[in-house]
Scaffold this motif. Structure first.
Motif, mmCIF file in Angstrom:
data_model
loop_
_atom_site.group_PDB
_atom_site.id
_atom_site.type_symbol
_atom_site.label_atom_id
_atom_site.label_comp_id
_atom_site.label_asym_id
_atom_site.label_seq_id
_atom_site.Cartn_x
_atom_site.Cartn_y
_atom_site.Cartn_z
ATOM 1 N N SER A 1 6.327 1.611 -7.547
ATOM 2 C CA SER A 1 6.866 2.626 -6.655
ATOM 3 C C SER A 1 7.891 1.989 -5.721
ATOM 4 O O SER A 1 7.978 0.757 -5.617
ATOM 5 C CB SER A 1 5.733 3.262 -5.842
ATOM 6 O OG SER A 1 5.096 2.279 -5.048
ATOM 7 N N TYR B 1 0.621 7.619 -8.024
ATOM 8 C CA TYR B 1 1.961 8.017 -8.451
ATOM 9 C C TYR B 1 2.169 7.848 -9.958
ATOM 10 O O TYR B 1 2.991 8.539 -10.567
ATOM 11 C CB TYR B 1 3.023 7.226 -7.680
ATOM 12 C CG TYR B 1 3.237 5.807 -8.163
ATOM 13 C CD1 TYR B 1 4.230 5.500 -9.085
ATOM 14 C CD2 TYR B 1 2.437 4.761 -7.696
ATOM 15 C CE1 TYR B 1 4.424 4.194 -9.527
ATOM 16 C CE2 TYR B 1 2.621 3.472 -8.126
ATOM 17 C CZ TYR B 1 3.609 3.182 -9.046
ATOM 18 O OH TYR B 1 3.792 1.900 -9.497
ATOM 19 N N ARG C 1 4.238 -0.698 -4.887
ATOM 20 C CA ARG C 1 2.899 -0.603 -5.468
ATOM 21 C C ARG C 1 2.974 -0.632 -6.993
ATOM 22 O O ARG C 1 3.737 0.113 -7.608
ATOM 23 C CB ARG C 1 2.207 0.674 -5.030
ATOM 24 C CG ARG C 1 2.256 0.929 -3.533
ATOM 25 C CD ARG C 1 1.492 -0.103 -2.741
ATOM 26 N NE ARG C 1 1.521 0.232 -1.321
ATOM 27 C CZ ARG C 1 0.830 -0.403 -0.397
ATOM 28 N NH1 ARG C 1 0.050 -1.403 -0.726
ATOM 29 N NH2 ARG C 1 0.917 -0.059 0.867
ATOM 30 N N GLU D 1 3.918 5.589 -2.834
ATOM 31 C CA GLU D 1 2.474 5.691 -3.004
ATOM 32 C C GLU D 1 1.797 5.801 -1.645
ATOM 33 O O GLU D 1 1.006 6.693 -1.400
ATOM 34 C CB GLU D 1 1.945 4.463 -3.769
ATOM 35 C CG GLU D 1 0.437 4.384 -3.886
ATOM 36 C CD GLU D 1 -0.171 5.481 -4.756
ATOM 37 O OE1 GLU D 1 -1.388 5.690 -4.652
ATOM 38 O OE2 GLU D 1 0.570 6.124 -5.516
ATOM 39 N N LEU E 1 9.496 6.843 -5.847
ATOM 40 C CA LEU E 1 8.308 7.517 -5.336
ATOM 41 C C LEU E 1 7.591 6.606 -4.349
ATOM 42 O O LEU E 1 7.632 5.385 -4.497
ATOM 43 C CB LEU E 1 7.352 7.858 -6.497
ATOM 44 C CG LEU E 1 7.945 8.672 -7.655
ATOM 45 C CD1 LEU E 1 6.950 8.748 -8.794
ATOM 46 C CD2 LEU E 1 8.348 10.059 -7.190
ATOM 47 N N PHE F 1 6.685 10.906 -12.074
ATOM 48 C CA PHE F 1 6.822 9.555 -12.641
ATOM 49 C C PHE F 1 7.215 9.607 -14.111
ATOM 50 O O PHE F 1 7.621 8.593 -14.679
ATOM 51 C CB PHE F 1 5.509 8.789 -12.478
ATOM 52 C CG PHE F 1 5.556 7.369 -12.982
ATOM 53 C CD1 PHE F 1 6.285 6.399 -12.312
ATOM 54 C CD2 PHE F 1 4.877 7.006 -14.140
ATOM 55 C CE1 PHE F 1 6.340 5.090 -12.779
ATOM 56 C CE2 PHE F 1 4.920 5.703 -14.620
ATOM 57 C CZ PHE F 1 5.648 4.743 -13.935
#
Length: 240
Positions: A14, A23, A18, A198, A196, A29
């Motif tokens: 992410s 995610y 992470r 997390e 994204l 995703f």
């Protein structure tokens, strides 16, 4: 140090660093997960290395082995290589022998790698009953230490010797990645960053040294980068 093999760590993460978390299962995703798999297949690797948790979540699906059916007969702590010939390998780092294998090849749970022979990296602390089970189902195994932390250098030396592997594909999770990186074994990092967040504090990062003996900073240099999907990016780093 010159080695007869190299290690590529291929991961997705992410934007907040992470390597695991919710995610990964989010619909957003999707295009980056596909890019990750497409890139992995493009490498054409004959193997992939994961830690116990990753295999448990995605391959053995939490299955537990009933070891009570086996005797306590002592089994020498010597590498066991299945006599059949295989050309591709799924390699699990499982020091304590917890994965519940039911067969010696990857099946429909990972169609892209179906037929890969399962090889597990163990410590000598595993039980005789667990070794008896691995032999029964035909899983190959190697020993790389008496207990944790294991030596990944010994693991790769043995895997190269037993199977002739020249390029290892390391695909997580973070603690396994860290164990290889701490020993200076990662030659290349292929990283897909999904846009994204997390945001969960206990999610594992890309590399976790954990209880690795050598926790020195490891330096890499940027080799190339490219846009992935609508808003992602792929970075390639080489070890210095």
């Amino acid at each position: 140090m010159n080695r007869p093999y190299r290690v590529i760590c291929h991961m997705a993460m992410s934007i907040d660093g992470r390597a695991a978390g919710h995610y990964l299962s989010a619909v957003e995703f999707g295009p980056y997960g596909k890019a990750y798999e497409d890139t992995l297949q493009a490498y054409g690797s004959d193997n992939w290395i994961c830690g116990r948790i990753t295999f448990e979540q995605h391959i053995t699906l939490g299955n537990k082995v009933d070891l009570s059916i086996y005797s306590d007969e002592a089994i020498p702590r010597e590498d066991y290589i299945h006599p059949a010939a295989f050309s591709t390998y799924a390699i699990a780092v499982d020091p304590e022998g917890k994965l519940g294998w039911q067969t010696n090849v990857i099946g429909d749970e990972y169609p892209e790698r179906r037929g890969d022979h399962i090889v597990t990296i163990l410590s000598e602390a595993v039980s005789d009953r667990y070794l008896a089970h691995l032999r029964k189902v035909g899983v190959s195994y190697i020993f790389t230490g008496k207990s944790k932390p294991l030596s990944m250098t010994v693991a790769l030396d043995k895997l190269h010797s037993h199977f002739g592997i020249e390029t290892f594909m390391l695909v997580g999770g973070g603690f396994v990645n860290g164990s290889f990186a701490s020993e200076g074994l990662v030659d290349e990092i292929s990283l897909i960053i999904a846009p994204l967040i997390e945001g969960i504090s206990d999610s594992v990062s890309l590399f976790e040294f954990g209880n690795s003996v050598d926790q020195r900073i490891r330096k890499f240099r940027l080799d190339k980068f490219e846009r992935i999907g609508p808003d992602g990016i792929r970075l390639n780093y080489l070890s210095e």
